[in-house]
Each structure stands twice: as C-alpha cells, then as structure tokens.
Design an enzyme around this catalytic site. Structure first.
Site, PDB file in Angstrom:
ATOM      1  N   SER A 141      46.607  50.814  48.638  1.00  0.00           N
ATOM      2  CA  SER A 141      45.851  51.985  48.157  1.00  0.00           C
ATOM      3  C   SER A 141      46.780  53.183  48.226  1.00  0.00           C
ATOM      4  O   SER A 141      47.796  53.142  48.946  1.00  0.00           O
ATOM      5  CB  SER A 141      44.654  52.218  49.088  1.00  0.00           C
ATOM      6  OG  SER A 141      44.088  53.503  48.899  1.00  0.00           O
ATOM      7  N   TYR A 154      40.532  53.280  57.436  1.00  0.00           N
ATOM      8  CA  TYR A 154      40.851  52.653  56.141  1.00  0.00           C
ATOM      9  C   TYR A 154      42.334  52.853  55.815  1.00  0.00           C
ATOM     10  O   TYR A 154      43.035  51.900  55.442  1.00  0.00           O
ATOM     11  CB  TYR A 154      39.973  53.263  55.031  1.00  0.00           C
ATOM     12  CG  TYR A 154      40.250  52.685  53.661  1.00  0.00           C
ATOM     13  CD1 TYR A 154      39.826  51.402  53.322  1.00  0.00           C
ATOM     14  CD2 TYR A 154      40.945  53.425  52.703  1.00  0.00           C
ATOM     15  CE1 TYR A 154      40.083  50.879  52.057  1.00  0.00           C
ATOM     16  CE2 TYR A 154      41.201  52.906  51.431  1.00  0.00           C
ATOM     17  CZ  TYR A 154      40.767  51.631  51.121  1.00  0.00           C
ATOM     18  OH  TYR A 154      41.032  51.109  49.881  1.00  0.00           O
TER      19      TYR A 154
HETATM   20  P1  NDP Z   1      34.885  46.075  45.323  1.00  0.00           P
HETATM   21  O1  NDP Z   1      33.981  46.443  46.458  1.00  0.00           O
HETATM   22  O2  NDP Z   1      34.344  46.128  43.943  1.00  0.00           O
HETATM   23  O3  NDP Z   1      35.528  44.637  45.582  1.00  0.00           O
HETATM   24  C1  NDP Z   1      35.867  44.207  46.861  1.00  0.00           C
HETATM   25  C2  NDP Z   1      35.986  42.696  46.842  1.00  0.00           C
HETATM   26  O4  NDP Z   1      36.336  42.250  48.156  1.00  0.00           O
HETATM   27  C3  NDP Z   1      34.688  42.014  46.457  1.00  0.00           C
HETATM   28  O5  NDP Z   1      34.972  40.979  45.560  1.00  0.00           O
HETATM   29  C4  NDP Z   1      34.189  41.452  47.779  1.00  0.00           C
HETATM   30  O6  NDP Z   1      33.501  40.241  47.534  1.00  0.00           O
HETATM   31  C5  NDP Z   1      35.495  41.177  48.490  1.00  0.00           C
HETATM   32  N1  NDP Z   1      35.324  41.039  49.926  1.00  0.00           N
HETATM   33  C6  NDP Z   1      34.882  41.946  50.822  1.00  0.00           C
HETATM   34  N2  NDP Z   1      34.849  41.405  52.051  1.00  0.00           N
HETATM   35  C7  NDP Z   1      35.283  40.125  51.917  1.00  0.00           C
HETATM   36  C8  NDP Z   1      35.476  39.047  52.815  1.00  0.00           C
HETATM   37  N3  NDP Z   1      35.206  39.170  54.125  1.00  0.00           N
HETATM   38  N4  NDP Z   1      35.939  37.881  52.335  1.00  0.00           N
HETATM   39  C9  NDP Z   1      36.205  37.731  51.029  1.00  0.00           C
HETATM   40  N5  NDP Z   1      36.040  38.707  50.128  1.00  0.00           N
HETATM   41  C10 NDP Z   1      35.582  39.888  50.578  1.00  0.00           C
HETATM   42  O7  NDP Z   1      36.120  47.074  45.476  1.00  0.00           O
HETATM   43  P2  NDP Z   1      37.557  47.136  44.744  1.00  0.00           P
HETATM   44  O8  NDP Z   1      37.644  46.236  43.599  1.00  0.00           O
HETATM   45  O9  NDP Z   1      37.822  48.560  44.539  1.00  0.00           O
HETATM   46  O10 NDP Z   1      38.499  46.634  45.931  1.00  0.00           O
HETATM   47  C11 NDP Z   1      39.572  45.730  45.750  1.00  0.00           C
HETATM   48  C12 NDP Z   1      40.772  46.209  46.563  1.00  0.00           C
HETATM   49  O11 NDP Z   1      41.264  47.414  45.989  1.00  0.00           O
HETATM   50  C13 NDP Z   1      40.452  46.509  48.027  1.00  0.00           C
HETATM   51  O12 NDP Z   1      41.488  46.017  48.846  1.00  0.00           O
HETATM   52  C14 NDP Z   1      40.422  48.032  48.059  1.00  0.00           C
HETATM   53  O13 NDP Z   1      40.729  48.540  49.329  1.00  0.00           O
HETATM   54  C15 NDP Z   1      41.512  48.342  47.032  1.00  0.00           C
HETATM   55  N6  NDP Z   1      41.478  49.687  46.490  1.00  0.00           N
HETATM   56  C16 NDP Z   1      40.424  50.129  45.751  1.00  0.00           C
HETATM   57  C17 NDP Z   1      40.388  51.427  45.282  1.00  0.00           C
HETATM   58  C18 NDP Z   1      39.217  51.986  44.540  1.00  0.00           C
HETATM   59  O14 NDP Z   1      39.116  53.212  44.374  1.00  0.00           O
HETATM   60  N7  NDP Z   1      38.315  51.160  44.043  1.00  0.00           N
HETATM   61  C19 NDP Z   1      41.519  52.360  45.506  1.00  0.00           C
HETATM   62  C20 NDP Z   1      42.573  51.783  46.284  1.00  0.00           C
HETATM   63  C21 NDP Z   1      42.544  50.503  46.744  1.00  0.00           C
HETATM   64  P3  NDP Z   1      32.216  39.696  48.332  1.00  0.00           P
HETATM   65  O15 NDP Z   1      31.455  40.896  48.836  1.00  0.00           O
HETATM   66  O16 NDP Z   1      31.493  38.909  47.294  1.00  0.00           O
HETATM   67  O17 NDP Z   1      32.787  38.851  49.426  1.00  0.00           O
END
Ligand code: NDP
Length: 245
Positions: A141, A154
């Site tokens: 991030s 975070y």
């Molecule tokens: P979302 O919340 O849309 O997606 C997060 C994903 O992580 C979901 O598919 C969720 O699936 C999965 N997840 C969460 N906990 C678990 C777990 N214990 N095991 C397996 N899967 C898990 O957010 P983003 O798409 O934004 O996030 C993706 C990445 O991008 C993250 O690492 C986030 O920190 C990073 N990021 C995002 C930014 C933003 O502004 N959106 C900016 C910078 C970085 P499920 O709940 O079905 O398990």
C-alpha cells in the site's frame, strides 16, 4: 494472448483488487487459481471467467492458517500442474486510533496482512525453487511508505510486507525467483467496510473520495507478470492522478 500461459494463484480474490486481477490475468490467457473465505463469490467469479473462455478454479482459503495456504498452493498445482505466480493480496484495514485499544483488530491486521503474506511465501517458494523459477507478487500500500493517524497498525503491516519483499528479493537474487511489491493508493474495493471505529470510518470518507478502479491495480500486476524472465519489476506505486496523499 502474447505470452506463455502461467499458473497464477491469487489470495483474497473474492472482491476488489484480487477479483480484478483474476479477471485481467484470465483475460490475458493465464490459468488463475483463486482463494478467499467467501467461496460463493469465488464460485461466481470462476463461472464468469470460464463462460468467457478463461481458465479458473478456486478453493476456500484463510491466509491466517499456514496449513490452509499450503493446501491452497497444493490444490493449484494439482489443478493446473505447476505454480508460476503467487499473488499475496488478501488484506484487511480496520483503522482506529491506537488509544481506542482495539487490540483484536490489531491482531487480525497483523495476522492477515503480515502472517498471511509469510504463509504465502512459505507455501509457494519451495514449489518455485523446485520448478526452477517463479514470481511472488505481494500487495502492500502507499501505507508501506508513510504513516497517518488511525493507520498505525495497518501501515506497520504494510511496512512489514515491504521489508519482507525486499529481503526476499535480495535472498532470491539468482535470477530464478522474481519478487514484485505492488503498492496501491486509494482503490475502489470493500476494504474500508472493515473499519469499525466511528472516527476512523468518518475520516476515511473524505480520504477515499478519489479512488482508482481496482482494474488499474490489476493492470499494474499484469505488467509485472508479463515481463520477460530476466526482468524483475521490484516495486510499483500506483495512485489516482488526482491524489495528493
Ligand atoms: P477488499 O476488502 O475488497 O478485498 C480483500 C480480500 O482479502 C477479500 O477477497 C477477502 O476475502 C480477503 N481476505 C480477508 N481476510 C482474509 C483471510 N483471512 N483469508 C483469506 N482472504 C482474506 O479490499 P482490496 O481489494 O482493496 O484489498 C486487497 C489488498 O489491497 C489488501 O492487501 C489491501 O491492504 C491492499 N490495498 C488496498 C487499497 C485500497 O484502497 N483498496 C490501497 C492499498 C492497498 P474474504 O473476506 O472472502 O476472505
């Protein structure tokens, strides 16, 4: 399709950046193997990709459980024969001021964002070494480079992902294993839904008003994955052009 099809495992593929990455890499002709806890979402995405002629499969995955991540990688190999790219994307962002003492959320953030990535490396690296090559793509991030109020834990988790990725890159500098750190700025996804603290949730509304489509981050990942074997794109920082953060 302009390159050889790769087998790509993606954690956190049920929404946001992981989902967009699955769509993009499948459209590029790769075999995508998708993991997350919400298997209904994964099933729907796999059906959509395969209906469009793509190659995709899924398995339930909780990245906080090392054995689960090993099982996920093993299932990807069983399904598609090898593992070329591991995208450690799963993450959570339950922001709050430290003084709110939301200790369980701190633990969850570190468990998913840091230990989840380490579990991904532990599962994928031996497979890639045995195959003679592979590519680890870790999603950090802009919070891996700077800290802001309510985001201390975070950002700590994302600083850690950046440190781990750089260490991995240095240790794997024999030309066979590639390591890419992708650091998005604000991106449309469900990430902010996990914010329980009312102050942090309110503050995020303004902060997140200007956002990238998740497909823009997926395009960055596709760029890194598509480089020739001798080229390692180490870091990508991708922000909305209108972002001052
Ligand atoms: P979302 O919340 O849309 O997606 C997060 C994903 O992580 C979901 O598919 C969720 O699936 C999965 N997840 C969460 N906990 C678990 C777990 N214990 N095991 C397996 N899967 C898990 O957010 P983003 O798409 O934004 O996030 C993706 C990445 O991008 C993250 O690492 C986030 O920190 C990073 N990021 C995002 C930014 C933003 O502004 N959106 C900016 C910078 C970085 P499920 O709940 O079905 O398990």
């Amino acid at each position: 399709m302009t390159e050889a099809a790769k087998v790509v495992a993606i954690t956190g593929a049920s929404s946001g950046i992981g989902e967009a990455t699955a769509r993009r890499l499948a459209a590029d002709g790769h075999h995508v193997f998708l993991g997350a806890r919400r298997t209904d979402r994964l099933g729907a995405l796999v059906r959509e990709i395969t209906a469009q002629g793509g190659s995709a499969a899924f398995r339930a995955l909780d990245v906080t459980v090392a054995a689960d991540v090993h099982g996920f990688v093993a299932a990807a190999r069983e399904r598609f024969g090898r593992l070329d790219v591991m995208v450690n994307n799963a993450g959570v962002m339950p922001l709050s001021p430290l003084a709110a003492l939301r200790v369980e959320e701190w633990d969850r953030t570190l468990d998913v964002n840091v230990r989840g990535v380490l579990h991904g490396i532990a599962a994928a690296l031996p497979v890639m070494r045995a195959q003679g090559g592979g590519h680890l793509v870790n999603i950090a991030s802009v919070g891996a480079y700077e800290v802001s109020p309510t985001a201390a834990v975070y950002c700590a988790s994302k600083f850690a992902v950046r440190a781990i990725s750089e260490g991995l890159r240095q240790e794997c500098g024999d030309g066979r294993i590639r390591v890419t750190l992708v650091s998005p700025g604000v991106t449309e996804s469900e990430l902010a839904d996990s914010i329980g603290d009312p102050t942090a949730r309110e503050a995020m509304k303004a902060y997140r008003a200007v956002a990238l489509p998740a497909a823009a981050v997926a395009d960055g990942i596709a760029y890194a994955v598509s480089q020739p074997a001798g080229v390692d794109v180490n870091e990508l920082v991708i922000r909305p052009a209108a972002s001052a953060q």
